[in-house]
Design a protein around this motif. Structure first.
Motif, PDB file in Angstrom:
ATOM      1  N   HIS A  32       0.832  -1.197   0.000  1.00 52.12           N
ATOM      2  CA  HIS A  32       0.000   0.000   0.000  1.00 52.12           C
ATOM      3  C   HIS A  32       0.876   1.260   0.000  1.00 52.12           C
ATOM      4  O   HIS A  32       0.621   2.213  -0.739  1.00 52.12           O
ATOM      5  CB  HIS A  32      -0.926   0.010   1.223  1.00 52.12           C
ATOM      6  CG  HIS A  32      -1.946  -1.080   1.208  1.00 52.12           C
ATOM      7  ND1 HIS A  32      -1.749  -2.264   1.870  1.00 52.12           N
ATOM      8  CD2 HIS A  32      -3.159  -1.175   0.606  1.00 52.12           C
ATOM      9  CE1 HIS A  32      -2.799  -3.051   1.688  1.00 52.12           C
ATOM     10  NE2 HIS A  32      -3.669  -2.410   0.918  1.00 52.12           N
ATOM     11  N   ALA A  36       1.124   3.961  -3.113  1.00 58.19           N
ATOM     12  CA  ALA A  36       0.824   5.366  -2.821  1.00 58.19           C
ATOM     13  C   ALA A  36       2.008   6.259  -3.193  1.00 58.19           C
ATOM     14  O   ALA A  36       1.830   7.341  -3.775  1.00 58.19           O
ATOM     15  CB  ALA A  36       0.485   5.531  -1.342  1.00 58.19           C
ATOM     16  N   VAL A  39       2.187   6.575  -7.108  1.00 58.41           N
ATOM     17  CA  VAL A  39       1.108   7.398  -7.668  1.00 58.41           C
ATOM     18  C   VAL A  39       1.330   8.880  -7.339  1.00 58.41           C
ATOM     19  O   VAL A  39       1.183   9.746  -8.210  1.00 58.41           O
ATOM     20  CB  VAL A  39      -0.266   6.925  -7.143  1.00 58.41           C
ATOM     21  CG1 VAL A  39      -1.370   7.880  -7.594  1.00 58.41           C
ATOM     22  CG2 VAL A  39      -0.554   5.513  -7.648  1.00 58.41           C
ATOM     23  N   LEU A  72      -7.378   4.882 -11.632  1.00 65.33           N
ATOM     24  CA  LEU A  72      -7.585   4.582 -10.213  1.00 65.33           C
ATOM     25  C   LEU A  72      -8.018   3.130 -10.035  1.00 65.33           C
ATOM     26  O   LEU A  72      -7.509   2.414  -9.156  1.00 65.33           O
ATOM     27  CB  LEU A  72      -8.644   5.524  -9.632  1.00 65.33           C
ATOM     28  CG  LEU A  72      -8.907   5.407  -8.133  1.00 65.33           C
ATOM     29  CD1 LEU A  72      -7.654   5.777  -7.342  1.00 65.33           C
ATOM     30  CD2 LEU A  72     -10.072   6.307  -7.718  1.00 65.33           C
ATOM     31  N   GLN A  75      -5.003   0.883 -10.555  1.00 67.07           N
ATOM     32  CA  GLN A  75      -4.059   0.894  -9.431  1.00 67.07           C
ATOM     33  C   GLN A  75      -4.570   0.064  -8.257  1.00 67.07           C
ATOM     34  O   GLN A  75      -3.807  -0.680  -7.631  1.00 67.07           O
ATOM     35  CB  GLN A  75      -3.797   2.339  -9.006  1.00 67.07           C
ATOM     36  CG  GLN A  75      -2.979   3.125 -10.022  1.00 67.07           C
ATOM     37  CD  GLN A  75      -3.246   4.605 -10.020  1.00 67.07           C
ATOM     38  OE1 GLN A  75      -4.066   5.106  -9.227  1.00 67.07           O
ATOM     39  NE2 GLN A  75      -2.589   5.340 -10.892  1.00 67.07           N
ATOM     40  N   LEU A  76      -5.861   0.168  -7.967  1.00 70.03           N
ATOM     41  CA  LEU A  76      -6.429  -0.578  -6.838  1.00 70.03           C
ATOM     42  C   LEU A  76      -6.452  -2.081  -7.112  1.00 70.03           C
ATOM     43  O   LEU A  76      -6.149  -2.890  -6.236  1.00 70.03           O
ATOM     44  CB  LEU A  76      -7.836  -0.061  -6.524  1.00 70.03           C
ATOM     45  CG  LEU A  76      -7.901   1.390  -6.013  1.00 70.03           C
ATOM     46  CD1 LEU A  76      -9.349   1.830  -5.838  1.00 70.03           C
ATOM     47  CD2 LEU A  76      -7.141   1.529  -4.700  1.00 70.03           C
ATOM     48  N   ASN A 185      -5.417  12.186 -10.540  1.00 68.64           N
ATOM     49  CA  ASN A 185      -5.359  10.807 -10.074  1.00 68.64           C
ATOM     50  C   ASN A 185      -4.670  10.710  -8.715  1.00 68.64           C
ATOM     51  O   ASN A 185      -5.134  10.014  -7.799  1.00 68.64           O
ATOM     52  CB  ASN A 185      -4.625   9.963 -11.115  1.00 68.64           C
ATOM     53  CG  ASN A 185      -4.418   8.518 -10.702  1.00 68.64           C
ATOM     54  OD1 ASN A 185      -3.350   7.952 -10.917  1.00 68.64           O
ATOM     55  ND2 ASN A 185      -5.411   7.901 -10.102  1.00 68.64           N
ATOM     56  N   PHE A 189      -6.359   9.456  -5.229  1.00 66.91           N
ATOM     57  CA  PHE A 189      -5.741   8.299  -4.567  1.00 66.91           C
ATOM     58  C   PHE A 189      -5.331   8.662  -3.143  1.00 66.91           C
ATOM     59  O   PHE A 189      -5.523   7.872  -2.207  1.00 66.91           O
ATOM     60  CB  PHE A 189      -4.519   7.828  -5.360  1.00 66.91           C
ATOM     61  CG  PHE A 189      -3.986   6.499  -4.906  1.00 66.91           C
ATOM     62  CD1 PHE A 189      -4.346   5.330  -5.547  1.00 66.91           C
ATOM     63  CD2 PHE A 189      -3.101   6.411  -3.835  1.00 66.91           C
ATOM     64  CE1 PHE A 189      -3.849   4.096  -5.125  1.00 66.91           C
ATOM     65  CE2 PHE A 189      -2.603   5.197  -3.400  1.00 66.91           C
ATOM     66  CZ  PHE A 189      -2.977   4.034  -4.057  1.00 66.91           C
ATOM     67  N   ALA A 193      -6.621   6.953   0.255  1.00 66.56           N
ATOM     68  CA  ALA A 193      -5.635   6.374   1.174  1.00 66.56           C
ATOM     69  C   ALA A 193      -5.763   6.979   2.567  1.00 66.56           C
ATOM     70  O   ALA A 193      -5.622   6.280   3.582  1.00 66.56           O
ATOM     71  CB  ALA A 193      -4.224   6.583   0.625  1.00 66.56           C
TER      72      ALA A 193
END
Length: 286
Positions: A32, A36, A39, A72, A75-76, A185, A189, A193
């Motif tokens: 994670h 993060a 991004v 998004l 990425q998830l 983005n 994000f 988060a």
């Protein structure tokens, strides 16, 4: 539009950069935090570039908004895939399904003409990569959950490739379009988060500093090259060539992350390389 040698080499460089930042995320202890940092790091590199490139045409804003949502989702789902599968399984499946979807939509829906050899090359690249679904875990069982997540990720990749390619052309500036989309983005994000993993987000400037700049820089440069290529050549061909990053991912996974190399991975790599050779040899007319 032609797939010139310059475009060809630019996309190969993008493939290497893309595989590298994915390996950093997969190899990180806190995935994670790693995602993060990458991004948010993209946005850090986008800001100075926006100071020297033209603003995108307002007509491209709807496609830009759609691209933000699709990136998004990508990425998830990629993050979820890396929590359950190896880099040498997840990455090929996610990337390999995308060129097949993009080629099908480009030809059937958008009416983009591709030569038979070009279509064959795209299919060979995609099938070679997607054969990674046959990869087994150390216990001898297929990792179906990771495969399903990776294929869903591939759908997001195909979707944002088509949307971003059309958006960059409509914007009149690939870097301007990408810059604004990247910043939006990163902000969304970061908000998600902060709501879901608030403690993790606070660690990004300290523990995630290396990924923030190295991973974020590699990710920004990789997709900036790809978006530029989208404005110079057919999206389906660029997408297929870009997914040769599987070769770099396989080498990184085996020699750096110490993942197991088996016959299925070798065969998939050879098929992908054959597709790349065919794509370069194909008559470019689109």
């Amino acid at each position: 539009m032609l797939l010139s040698l310059t475009v060809f080499l630019a996309v190969i460089l993008a493939a290497l950069l893309h595989a590298s930042w994915n390996a950093l995320v997969k190899g990180g202890r806190d995935k994670h935090l790693a995602m993060a940092a990458v991004v948010i790091g993209q946005a850090i590199f986008a800001v100075p570039v926006l100071l020297v490139v033209p603003a995108p045409n307002p007509a491209s804003y709807p496609l830009m908004a759609a691209g933000v949502v699709l990136h998004l989702g990508y990425q998830l789902f990629l993050l979820a895939s890396y929590r359950t599968g190896d880099l040498t399984q997840v990455y090929p499946l996610a990337r390999g399904s995308a060129p097949l979807i993009v080629a099908a939509v480009s030809v059937v829906v958008l009416g983009v003409p591709l030569e038979p050899l070009q279509l064959g090359a795209v299919a060979l690249i995609g099938l070679g990569i997607i054969s990674m679904a046959l990869v087994r875990r150390g216990a001898g069982q297929r990792n179906r959950h990771a495969a399903a997540l990776a294929l869903t990720t591939g759908c997001f990749i195909a979707s944002y490739s088509l949307v971003d390619g059309m958006g960059a052309r409509q914007a009149g500036t690939a870097l301007g379009f990408y810059g604004w989309m990247t910043i939006a983005n990163a902000l969304i994000f970061a908000v998600l988060a902060a709501l879901r993993w608030p403690a993790m987000l606070r660690r990004v400037p300290t523990e995630g500093r290396r990924l923030l700049f190295i991973g974020g820089g590699a990710s920004y440069a990789a997709y900036a090259l790809v978006l530029w290529a989208f404005t110079q050549a057919p999206i389906a061909l660029v997408t297929a060539l870009r997914e040769t990053s599987i070769i770099f991912a396989l080498l990184i996974g085996v020699f750096i992350l110490r993942e197991k190399l088996d016959l299925a991975k070798v065969v998939a790599t050879m098929m992908t390389l054959a597709g790349v050779v065919m794509l370069r040899m194909a008559k470019q007319s689109s």
